[in-house]
Design a protein around this motif. Structure first.
Motif, mmCIF file in Angstrom:
data_model
loop_
_atom_site.group_PDB
_atom_site.id
_atom_site.type_symbol
_atom_site.label_atom_id
_atom_site.label_comp_id
_atom_site.label_asym_id
_atom_site.label_seq_id
_atom_site.Cartn_x
_atom_site.Cartn_y
_atom_site.Cartn_z
ATOM 1 N N LEU A 179 0.831 -1.209 0.000
ATOM 2 C CA LEU A 179 0.000 0.000 0.000
ATOM 3 C C LEU A 179 0.859 1.250 0.000
ATOM 4 O O LEU A 179 1.874 1.320 0.690
ATOM 5 C CB LEU A 179 -0.906 0.013 1.242
ATOM 6 N N PRO A 180 0.454 2.257 -0.767
ATOM 7 C CA PRO A 180 1.182 3.516 -0.720
ATOM 8 C C PRO A 180 0.944 4.194 0.631
ATOM 9 O O PRO A 180 -0.059 3.929 1.284
ATOM 10 C CB PRO A 180 0.547 4.332 -1.858
ATOM 11 N N PRO A 181 1.861 5.036 1.067
ATOM 12 C CA PRO A 181 1.687 5.680 2.370
ATOM 13 C C PRO A 181 0.472 6.594 2.369
ATOM 14 O O PRO A 181 0.224 7.304 1.399
ATOM 15 C CB PRO A 181 2.976 6.494 2.535
ATOM 16 N N LEU A 182 -0.317 6.576 3.449
ATOM 17 C CA LEU A 182 -1.501 7.421 3.529
ATOM 18 C C LEU A 182 -1.106 8.842 3.896
ATOM 19 O O LEU A 182 -1.720 9.794 3.477
ATOM 20 C CB LEU A 182 -2.473 6.862 4.582
ATOM 21 N N VAL B 59 -11.264 8.665 -1.664
ATOM 22 C CA VAL B 59 -9.837 8.395 -1.858
ATOM 23 C C VAL B 59 -9.039 8.842 -0.639
ATOM 24 O O VAL B 59 -9.599 9.337 0.348
ATOM 25 C CB VAL B 59 -9.333 9.100 -3.140
ATOM 26 N N ASP B 60 -7.724 8.660 -0.691
ATOM 27 C CA ASP B 60 -6.844 9.048 0.417
ATOM 28 C C ASP B 60 -6.256 10.436 0.133
ATOM 29 O O ASP B 60 -5.827 10.704 -0.995
ATOM 30 C CB ASP B 60 -5.683 8.051 0.554
ATOM 31 N N TYR B 61 -6.227 11.289 1.139
ATOM 32 C CA TYR B 61 -5.626 12.613 0.960
ATOM 33 C C TYR B 61 -5.226 13.140 2.324
ATOM 34 O O TYR B 61 -5.804 12.769 3.340
ATOM 35 C CB TYR B 61 -6.591 13.593 0.268
ATOM 36 N N SER B 62 -4.203 13.985 2.327
ATOM 37 C CA SER B 62 -3.785 14.588 3.594
ATOM 38 C C SER B 62 -4.709 15.769 3.900
ATOM 39 O O SER B 62 -5.469 16.213 3.033
ATOM 40 C CB SER B 62 -2.336 15.070 3.492
#
Ligand SMILES: [Cu+2]
Length: 328
Positions: free
Chosen positions: A29-32, A103-106
Motif C-alpha cells: 500500500l502507498p503511504p496514507l 480516496v486518500d488525501y492529507s
C-alpha cells in the motif's frame, strides 16, 4: 476417496489458503500520510489541471480549460493504486476548492477552510489524491481498496461547507477503476440529482443520452443538496454493488432498477444498451413523484445496432419534449 484421504486433502487446502491469505498485501500500500511540506505524489503519478470559473445564469463550474466549464465538471478517472495531482486554478469571483470523496488525501488536500485549503480568486493550488489496492492489515483484517464511483466538489464557496458551490454547479464524478474492470463503450454519463433537477436542468433540457444497441454504457449517479431521490432507469437493471454487475453466475447481489440516493451519495453501473429489450426511447427519472413531475426526467435513447433512429423513436422523443414543457 476414503474419509481419511479427504480430511488430509482438506487440511492441506486449509494450510495453503492460510498461507495465501497471510501474505502481507498491506506492504504494497502507498503511504496514507505523505508528510508535512511534501504535498506531491510519489510514482506513479498522473495529473490534471482543473479551472473553476463563473458561468451564465449564476452557475459556477469546473473545466479542463477556462473556456470549457461544465456542470457537472469533468469526470476524473484514475486506476486503483495510483496517485494524482489536481491543479486547481480559480478564475471564479469567489473562493473555491476541490474536495474528493472515497480516496486518500492529507488534510492539506481536503479543500476546507479549517485546513487552509481553499483557493482565493485568481490563485491556484495543487491537491493530491492517493488510492490503494485492497490488502490485509497486520492484525489480519482486510482493508478495502479505493475503487469505486465517487464524487468531488467544492467545500468553500458560500459557506464553509461549500453549500453555495454545490448549489451553483461545482461538482463532478471521480472514478477509481480496479485493473480488469470492463471499460464502457463511450464516455461515462454523469447524472447529478439536486433540487428537482438533473445536472441543474429540468426536462426537456436534461441530458438525452444517445447510444447504439449493444453498447456497454456507463452511468454515474450522484446526489447533492438538500433532497433524497430515487434514481430509476427504464428497461435496464444492475447489481447493487461496487461495479453494478455480478461477480459470476452464482453471485447473490440484489439486482435493482431503482436506487435511493441522498446528498453526496454516489454509485455507478454499466448496462448493455437494449439487452433483451431492444432499441427504443427509455426514460430515466427520479421516482419521487413530485420530483419527476417537476422536471426530473431524461432520456436514454438506444438506437438500432447500426445507429439508426426510427420514426417511432423520433415520435417518442418529441412527445417527451412536449409533455415536459413548462418545467424549465
Ligand atoms: Cu428526487
Amino acid at each position: 476417496m476414503t474419509i481419511r484421504r479427504t480430511l488430509a486433502l482438506l487440511a492441506a487446502l486449509a494450510v495453503a489458503a492460510g498461507l495465501f491469505y497471510s501474505v502481507p498485501l498491506s506492504a504494497q500500500l502507498p503511504p496514507l500520510d505523505i508528510g508535512p511540506g511534501d504535498d506531491a505524489c510519489q510514482d506513479p503519478t498522473e495529473s490534471v489541471t482543473l479551472f473553476a470559473g463563473n458561468m451564465s445564469g449564476g452557475k459556477v463550474g469546473y473545466g479542463l480549460t477556462p473556456e470549457e466549464l461544465s456542470v457537472p465538471g469533468p469526470t476524473i478517472e484514475l486506476t486503483e493504486g495510483t496517485c494524482m495531482q489536481v491543479n486547481l486554478i480559480n478564475d471564479a469571483s469567489d473562493r473555491v476548492s476541490f474536495h474528493p470523496h472515497g480516496v486518500d488525501y492529507s488534510v492539506r488536500s481536503d479543500g476546507t477552510t479549517i485546513n487552509g485549503s481553499c483557493v482565493p480568486p485568481g490563485e491556484s493550488k495543487t491537491y493530491v489524491i492517493n488510492t490503494h489496492v485492497p490488502g490485509t492489515r497486520a492484525d489480519g483484517t482486510v482493508q478495502a481498496g479505493s475503487a469505486g464511483y465517487w464524487t468531488y466538489h467544492d467545500h468553500c464557496l458560500g459557506t464553509v461547507h461549500g453549500t453555495g458551490g454545490l448549489k451553483r454547479g461545482l461538482f463532478g464524478a471521480l472514478i477509481v477503476r480496479r485493473p480488469g474492470d470492463p471499460l464502457p463503450t463511450g464516455d461515462t454519463n454523469v447524472l447529478v440529482m439536486s433540487g428537482t433537477q438533473f445536472n441543474l436542468k429540468r426536462a426537456p433540457k436534461t441530458p438525452i443520452i444517445r447510444v447504439n444497441q449493444g453498447d456497454r454504457v456507463e452511468f454515474v449517479v450522484i446526489a447533492h443538496g438538500e433532497l433524497f431521490h430515487t434514481f430509476h432507469l427504464h428497461g435496464h437493471r444492475w447489481a447493487d454493488n461496487r461495479t453494478g454487475y455480478p461477480n459470476g453466475v452464482t453471485d447473490q447481489t440484489t439486482v435493482i432498477d431503482n436506487k435511493v440516493v441522498g446528498p453526496a451519495d454516489s454509485f455507478g453501473f454499466q448496462v448493455i444498451a437494449g439487452e433483451g429489450v431492444g432499441p427504443g426511447v427509455w426514460m430515466y427519472h427520479c421516482h419521487v413523484q413530485g420530483h419527476s413531475d417537476a422536471g426530473m426526467s431524461g432520456l436514454f435513447v438506444v438506437r438500432t445496432p447500426e445507429g439508426k433512429v426510427t420514426a417511432q423513436m423520433k415520435r417518442a422523443i418529441a412527445r417527451w419534449k412536449e409533455e415536459s414543457r413548462g418545467h424549465h
